[in-house]
Design an enzyme around this catalytic site. Structure first.
Site, PDB file in Angstrom:
ATOM      1  N   GLU A 126       0.834  -1.208   0.000  1.00  0.00           N
ATOM      2  CA  GLU A 126       0.000   0.000   0.000  1.00  0.00           C
ATOM      3  C   GLU A 126       0.862   1.249   0.000  1.00  0.00           C
ATOM      4  O   GLU A 126       0.564   2.227  -0.700  1.00  0.00           O
ATOM      5  CB  GLU A 126      -0.946   0.018   1.200  1.00  0.00           C
ATOM      6  CG  GLU A 126      -1.846   1.248   1.211  1.00  0.00           C
ATOM      7  CD  GLU A 126      -2.691   1.393   2.461  1.00  0.00           C
ATOM      8  OE1 GLU A 126      -3.035   2.538   2.813  1.00  0.00           O
ATOM      9  OE2 GLU A 126      -3.016   0.362   3.092  1.00  0.00           O
ATOM     10  N   THR A 168      -3.590   3.178   5.467  1.00  0.00           N
ATOM     11  CA  THR A 168      -4.931   2.995   6.035  1.00  0.00           C
ATOM     12  C   THR A 168      -4.993   1.973   7.157  1.00  0.00           C
ATOM     13  O   THR A 168      -6.006   1.889   7.856  1.00  0.00           O
ATOM     14  CB  THR A 168      -5.925   2.563   4.944  1.00  0.00           C
ATOM     15  OG1 THR A 168      -5.509   1.303   4.397  1.00  0.00           O
ATOM     16  CG2 THR A 168      -6.026   3.600   3.837  1.00  0.00           C
ATOM     17  N   CYS A 198      -8.627   3.595   7.981  1.00  0.00           N
ATOM     18  CA  CYS A 198      -9.963   3.200   7.532  1.00  0.00           C
ATOM     19  C   CYS A 198     -10.855   2.822   8.705  1.00  0.00           C
ATOM     20  O   CYS A 198     -10.389   2.469   9.794  1.00  0.00           O
ATOM     21  CB  CYS A 198      -9.869   2.076   6.502  1.00  0.00           C
ATOM     22  SG  CYS A 198      -9.839   0.415   7.197  1.00  0.00           S
ATOM     23  N   SER A 227      -0.805  -6.226   7.722  1.00  0.00           N
ATOM     24  CA  SER A 227      -0.486  -5.081   8.572  1.00  0.00           C
ATOM     25  C   SER A 227      -1.525  -4.891   9.665  1.00  0.00           C
ATOM     26  O   SER A 227      -1.194  -4.754  10.850  1.00  0.00           O
ATOM     27  CB  SER A 227      -0.389  -3.806   7.720  1.00  0.00           C
ATOM     28  OG  SER A 227      -0.199  -2.667   8.531  1.00  0.00           O
ATOM     29  N   SER A 270      -8.529  -9.055   6.763  1.00  0.00           N
ATOM     30  CA  SER A 270      -8.377  -9.935   5.604  1.00  0.00           C
ATOM     31  C   SER A 270      -8.558 -11.403   5.959  1.00  0.00           C
ATOM     32  O   SER A 270      -8.302 -12.280   5.132  1.00  0.00           O
ATOM     33  CB  SER A 270      -7.004  -9.713   4.953  1.00  0.00           C
ATOM     34  OG  SER A 270      -5.970  -9.748   5.914  1.00  0.00           O
TER      35      SER A 270
END
Length: 316
Positions: A126, A168, A198, A227, A270
Site C-alpha cells: 500500500e 490505512t 480506515c 499489517s 483480511s
C-alpha cells in the site's frame, strides 16, 4: 475457560470487494487470470483463489499480453497503471476505495506542488502504491516516515507548503503520536480532511481495546504479512495481555492456554470467518466453553463492483 469474540472482526468491505472481483473475473473470463500481488494478505484466501486458477505475480512483466490482470486491494503506483495501459492489458482494479481516497489526496498535493509526508511502513505494497501517486514534475517531493524518530530526522524543502497522509491500516495510537510530532516540528503542515485510517481498522482496534483487558490471552486470526492483523496483536500486548497471531487453528499451542480463564479472539480485516470458526472449534476441544460475542460497532458499508463484473451485467 471462557471464549470471548471481538466485534467487529474479520473481513471489511474493501477485502470483500477485492476477493469478489477475483472470483467473478474467474467466473466470467475463466482461468487463468493474473493478480498483481496477493489480492489481500491472507494465506487461506490466496490459496483458495490460486486453486481456482488465479496466478499471483509481483510484476506486470510476468503477465502475458493477452491475459487479464487484477490489481490488489492495496493499490498500485501510477507507473504500474501506465505500464498496463501501454501494453493494452485488460485490468480490473481491486484497490480498496479508501486507499484510492489517499491516492487522490497525494495526487492533489503533487499537482499543487506541495510536499507530502506519508506515515506508513516501508516495503508495504500500500505504501509503495501511495508513494507512486506523487508527480515530482511540479517541484515537490514525497517522504515516508514510520515513527517519531523519523520525523525528527526529516528535512523538507518548504515547511510552509507541506501536507501529510497515512497508510490505512496503521495503529491509531501510534499514528496519533507521529502526527503530533509532525505538527510540533512543522506547525504549518496540513492533514487530510478526514482521517485516512480506515473505518474497519479503527473499529477492530477499538474492539480489541474493549476486550483485551478482560482476557488472559488474545488470539488474532490473520497472516504474518497482514499489517492490520499485526497491529491488533501489538495493541493487545500493549494493554498487557499476551497475544498471538495465527494463520489457522492448528497453530494454537495448548501451552498458551494453561491456567487461563478467558480467551479473547479477533480476526484481521483480511481473515475470513471460517478461520475463526475453526479456532473456536479447537479452543472448545481444548476445554473452552461456548463462545460469547462481545457487542461492538455494527458495520454496513458495501463497496460497488466494477460495472463489467456486476451480477446484472454478467447475466445480460
Amino acid at each position: 475457560m471462557q471464549i470471548r469474540l471481538a466485534n467487529p472482526r474479520g473481513f471489511c468491505a474493501g477485502v470483500d470487494r477485492a476477493i469478489e472481483i477475483v472470483n467473478r473475473a474467474l467466473d466470467v473470463f475463466g482461468a487463468p487470470i493474473y493478480v498483481r500481488h496477493e489480492v489481500v494478505h491472507n494465506k487461506f484466501v490466496v490459496d483458495n483463489l490460486r486453486n481456482r486458477g488465479a496466478i499471483f505475480v509481483d510484476e506486470l512483466g510476468e503477465v502475458p499480453d493477452d491475459k487479464l490482470v487484477i490489481f490488489s486491494a492495496h493499490g498500485v503506483s501510477q507507473a504500474v497503471q501506465n505500464e498496463a495501459a501501454r501494453r493494452g492489458l485488460k485490468v480490473f482494479d481491486a484497490t480498496c476505495p479508501l486507499v484510492t481516497k489517499v491516492h487522490m489526496e497525494v495526487m492533489r498535493y503533487s499537482r499543487d506542488g506541495r510536499e507530502c509526508i506519508l506515515i506508513g511502513h516501508h516495503g508495504h505494497p500500500e505504501v509503495e502504491g501511495t508513494m507512486g501517486q506523487y508527480d515530482h514534475s511540479n517541484g515537490g517531493d514525497i517522504y515516508l516516515v514510520e515513527d517519531e524518530a523519523d520525523v525528527q530526522k526529516l528535512e523538507v524543502k518548504d515547511p510552509s507548503r507541506l501536507s501529510f497522509v497515512t497508510q490505512t491500516t496503521l495503529s491509531m495510537d501510534d499514528t496519533a503520536r507521529v502526527i503530533d510530532a509532525l505538527r510540533a516540528k512543522f506547525p504549518q503542515i496540513e492533514g487530510p480532511r478526514k482521517d485516512d485510517i480506515c473505518y474497519a481498522t479503527q473499529n477492530r482496534q477499538d474492539a480489541v481495546k474493549q476486550l483485551a483487558g478482560d482476557c488472559d490471552i488474545m488470539l488474532v486470526v490473520g497472516s504474518p504479512n497482514s499489517s492490520n492483523s499485526n497491529r491488533l496483536r501489538e495493541l493487545a500486548e500493549r494493554m498487557g495481555t499476551p497475544a498471538y497471531l495465527i494463520d489457522e487453528a492448528a497453530q494454537i499451542d495448548p501451552a498458551w492456554l494453561y491456567g487461563k480463564k478467558a480467551i479473547g479472539v479477533t480476526a484481521g480485516a483480511s481473515a475470513p470467518e471460517v478461520l475463526v470458526a475453526d479456532v473456536i472449534k479447537r479452543l472448545k476441544a481444548l476445554g473452552g466453553e461456548e463462545p460469547v460475542e462481545v457487542s461492538g460497532r455494527e458495520e454496513s458499508i458495501v463497496f460497488s463492483m466494477p460495472k463489467e463484473l456486476r451480477i446484472d451485467a454478467v447475466e445480460l
